[in-house]
Design an enzyme around this catalytic site. Structure first.
Site, PDB file in Angstrom:
ATOM      1  N   GLY A   1       0.828  -1.213   0.000  1.00  0.00           N
ATOM      2  CA  GLY A   1       0.000   0.000   0.000  1.00  0.00           C
ATOM      3  C   GLY A   1       0.854   1.251   0.000  1.00  0.00           C
TER       4      GLY A   1
ATOM      5  CB  SER B   1      -0.070   3.772  -4.561  1.00  0.00           C
ATOM      6  OG  SER B   1      -1.164   3.277  -3.813  1.00  0.00           O
TER       7      SER B   1
ATOM      8  CB  SER C   1      -5.622   1.336  13.782  1.00  0.00           C
ATOM      9  OG  SER C   1      -6.516   2.334  14.246  1.00  0.00           O
TER      10      SER C   1
ATOM     11  CE1 TYR D   1      -8.395  -0.119   9.609  1.00  0.00           C
ATOM     12  CE2 TYR D   1      -8.897   1.052  11.645  1.00  0.00           C
ATOM     13  CZ  TYR D   1      -8.088   0.865  10.536  1.00  0.00           C
ATOM     14  OH  TYR D   1      -6.973   1.650  10.361  1.00  0.00           O
TER      15      TYR D   1
ATOM     16  CE  LYS E   1      -5.313  -1.503  10.297  1.00  0.00           C
ATOM     17  NZ  LYS E   1      -4.257  -1.770   9.316  1.00  0.00           N
TER      18      LYS E   1
END
Ligand code: NAP
Length: 248
Positions: A11, A13, A140, A153, A157
């Site tokens: 990831g 980019s 996170s 999520y 995480k």
């Protein structure tokens, strides 16, 4: 002449991954993984080359087993064995848990957690064999404290934090360290779409009274990936302007 280290940043980019790849490129050859954003990934590779570094692009979806294997094989063939893996790719699909679809659950779990876990498994044996390696997982604060509407999520995480501790124990004697960074609220594309009222509410809770920048997370990842962090393993470093402290 010492051979530069080889780093794969997933990831990379945009956002935190992009800043991390920029930092690592000062001392490592960097493989920039992207999923859909080819143009910004290519621009980053050009920027690194202009600055005198070495970078290649590796397209792939970290949620796909075939893509993960192909990515590792390509980086190894073109740059050499992977010394540093930064598991940064991730996204959210927020919804209250009672309304969450299986697709919302699976997609977040597979990209955020399984992608990181299985990529680590792909690279660990070769790192251990060479007696040096770094894996940095980007979790996170939500994986520690939860957040209503982010059960998928938070679970992914949180699992990443547990995985970090387990893999660190397993690898401690082999010269490979595995650590986690848990960002708070960071200005990136991922958070840009958040409604202003929610942004303001979070800002109120952050003792430093500001959101973080991607480069402030990248700096910690860069440290954990380097030689100076050789005696740190299995840790989760919270980088959140004091947010979690204020919620204790
Ligand atoms: P971002 O700006 O939205 O960038 C996400 C990056 O992940 C992009 O490069 C994207 O690639 C890539 N990606 C997403 N799904 C992928 C997949 N299946 N396979 C490969 N690449 C994929 O996000 P960010 O804010 O920088 O977040 C980076 C990481 O930090 C994430 O793991 C996120 O959960 C974590 N984090 C962020 C914050 C925050 O406040 N921003 C807070 C805590 C944790 P393409 O664009 O090429 O598709």
């Amino acid at each position: 002449m010492t051979v530069p280290r080889v780093a794969l940043v997933t990831g990379a980019s945009r956002g935190i991954g992009r800043s991390t790849a920029c930092r690592l490129a000062r001392w490592a050859a960097v493989a920039i993984n992207y999923h859909r954003s080819e143009a910004p990934a290519r621009a980053l590779a050009d920027q690194i080359a202009v600055a005198g570094g070495r970078a290649i692009l590796v397209q792939g979806d970290v949620a796909e087993p075939e893509d993960r294997r192909r990515m590792v094989d390509r980086v190894t063939a073109e740059l050499g064995p992977i010394d540093v893996l930064v598991n940064n790719a991730g996204f959210v699909r927020d919804r209250l848990v009672l309304r969450m679809s299986l697709e919302d659950w699976d997609s977040v779990w597979e990209a955020n957690f399984e992608g990181a876990a299985w990529l680590a498994r792909e690279v660990l044996p070769a790192m251990a064999k060479r007696g040096w390696g770094r894996i940095v997982n980007v979790a996170s604060v939500v994986g520690i404290a939860g957040n209503a509407g982010q059960a998928n999520y938070a679970a992914a995480k949180g699992a990443m934090i547990g995985l970090t501790a387990d893999l660190a124990l397993t690898s401690a004697a082999s010269g490979v360290t595995i650590n986690c960074v848990a960002p708070g609220y960071i200005n990136t594309d991922a958070t840009a779409a958040m409604e202003q009222q929610y942004r303001d509410a979070w800002l109120e809770q952050i003792p430093m009274r500001r959101w973080g920048d991607a480069d402030e997370i990248a700096g910690v990842i860069d440290f954990l990936a380097g030689d100076d962090a050789a005696y740190i393993t299995g840790q989760t470093i919270v980088v959140d302007g004091g947010l979690l402290l204020s919620r204790r």
